[in-house]
Design a protein around this motif. Structure first.
Motif, mmCIF file in Angstrom:
data_model
loop_
_atom_site.group_PDB
_atom_site.id
_atom_site.type_symbol
_atom_site.label_atom_id
_atom_site.label_comp_id
_atom_site.label_asym_id
_atom_site.label_seq_id
_atom_site.Cartn_x
_atom_site.Cartn_y
_atom_site.Cartn_z
ATOM 1 N N LEU A 143 0.828 -1.209 0.000
ATOM 2 C CA LEU A 143 0.000 0.000 0.000
ATOM 3 C C LEU A 143 0.859 1.254 0.000
ATOM 4 N N VAL A 144 1.950 1.240 0.771
ATOM 5 C CA VAL A 144 2.812 2.426 0.841
ATOM 6 C C VAL A 144 3.473 2.691 -0.515
ATOM 7 N N GLY B 129 1.071 4.066 -2.832
ATOM 8 C CA GLY B 129 0.884 5.469 -2.500
ATOM 9 C C GLY B 129 2.003 6.341 -3.038
ATOM 10 N N CYS C 292 1.415 6.778 -6.819
ATOM 11 C CA CYS C 292 0.356 7.753 -7.102
ATOM 12 C C CYS C 292 0.816 9.171 -6.770
ATOM 13 N N ASN C 293 1.562 9.314 -5.673
ATOM 14 C CA ASN C 293 2.064 10.627 -5.277
ATOM 15 C C ASN C 293 2.987 11.216 -6.348
ATOM 16 N N TRP D 1 2.796 17.412 -2.370
ATOM 17 C CA TRP D 1 3.316 16.090 -2.717
ATOM 18 C C TRP D 1 4.585 15.761 -1.924
ATOM 19 N N GLY E 192 3.599 14.646 1.456
ATOM 20 C CA GLY E 192 3.047 13.292 1.397
ATOM 21 C C GLY E 192 4.137 12.234 1.320
ATOM 22 N N ARG E 193 5.167 12.474 0.516
ATOM 23 C CA ARG E 193 6.257 11.493 0.413
ATOM 24 C C ARG E 193 7.071 11.424 1.698
ATOM 25 N N LEU F 6 5.065 9.073 3.845
ATOM 26 C CA LEU F 6 5.212 7.697 3.375
ATOM 27 C C LEU F 6 6.592 7.137 3.710
#
Length: 292
Positions: A146-147, A150, A153-154, A228, A231-232, A235
């Motif tokens: 999932l990560v 993600g 997508c990011n 973004w 977000g990274r 993650l």
């Protein structure tokens, strides 16, 4: 300034190459050779992409890393379903599978697990992972999938909308232009604002060339980085936690058997979870707060 991109791109490129070096050590110690080889190739692609983006500021590198992250997610998903089997075991002939099974049994592979347990997507493909202590690792790997999805997508979103969530400001910047009209004028002197007397054929006359007024153009200045990046960063911290969790589980719940994990593998988890991934998260945070 040696590159056109942000210096943190170079920092993350170096850290990604360090991550790839740790993967090389795992492959050298025969730890998940098939899956780790795939991960190594993707890490080298990511590191090269980051360094190239630092030098050129080419946003298409985001797409390259997006695809690489998706492929890593696919490789980990294969591990969730089929464990540490090779992707290509199904294409091996019976003699090769028998040799591999004999090699495993010499190292303590359970006698009740047959040759079919080494092949992906067979009716008994979950037998060797039905052991109770394997379930937490399946959960950890599922979260890893999932990560990385993600991340993929990011990165795609960053390429598609590069300034999403960023705080920007438009400022006027002077762009000096020199008028090279009929008079003969030295451009450097004109740029400095001084007119120069230019002799002509008539010694009793002179002409002056005045510098042209500066031209103003609009420049967009990024005051805070795009969402973004934040977000990274999150993650990366998630991956750090999952690496530490995997190391703790391998140290505590795995009995002494064929499936016991090596000290090298546990050490690599800790290095990535305590050093590499936090440094990557710090790099994202730095670029987010200081975007230029």
């Amino acid at each position: 300034k040696y590159g056109k991109g942000h210096v943190q791109l170079l920092v993350r490129g170096v850290l990604t190459y360090l991550n790839a070096f740790l993967t090389v050590l795992l492959v050298a110690h025969k730890v998940q050779v098939c899956q780790k080889s795939t991960l190594l190739v993707m890490q080298l692609i990511n590191g090269t992409s980051l360094c190239h983006q630092f030098l050129t500021n080419d946003g298409r590198n985001l797409l390259v890393r997006s695809v690489a992250s998706a492929l890593v997610a696919a490789s980990i998903a294969h591990q969730v379903v089929c464990g540490r089997r090779s992707y290509f075991a199904a294409f091996s002939d019976d003699s090769e599978l028998d040799a591999q099974l004999a090699f495993r049994r010499a190292r303590g592979y359970p006698e009740d697990l047959g040759r079919d347990t080494m092949i992906c997507f067979t009716p008994r493909d979950l037998v060797d992972h039905d052991l109770p202590f394997m379930l937490p690792f399946r959960c950890v790997n599922s979260l890893n999938v999932l990560v990385f999805l993600g991340l993929s997508c990011n990165l795609f979103g960053h390429w598609y909308r590069p300034l999403h969530g960023a705080i920007v400001q438009e400022v006027l910047v002077e762009e000096a232009e020199v008028d090279s009209g009929s008079g003969s004028v030295d451009s450097a002197q004109a740029h400095n604002g001084g007119g120069k007397e230019s002799p002509t054929d008539d010694p009793g006359s002179c002409s002056f060339s005045m510098p042209s007024p500066p031209t103003l153009r609009t420049k967009v200045v990024v005051l805070r980085g795009t969402t973004w990046l934040r977000g990274r960063m999150a993650l990366s911290l998630c991956l750090a936690f999952l690496r530490i969790l995997a190391a703790v589980l391998k140290l505590t719940i795995v009995p002494d058997c064929y499936f016991t994990f090596t000290a090298v593998e546990i050490t690599m988890h800790l290095i990535r979870g305590l050093l590499v991934r936090p440094l990557l998260a710090l790099s994202f945070l730095t670029q987010f707060l200081i975007p230029t």
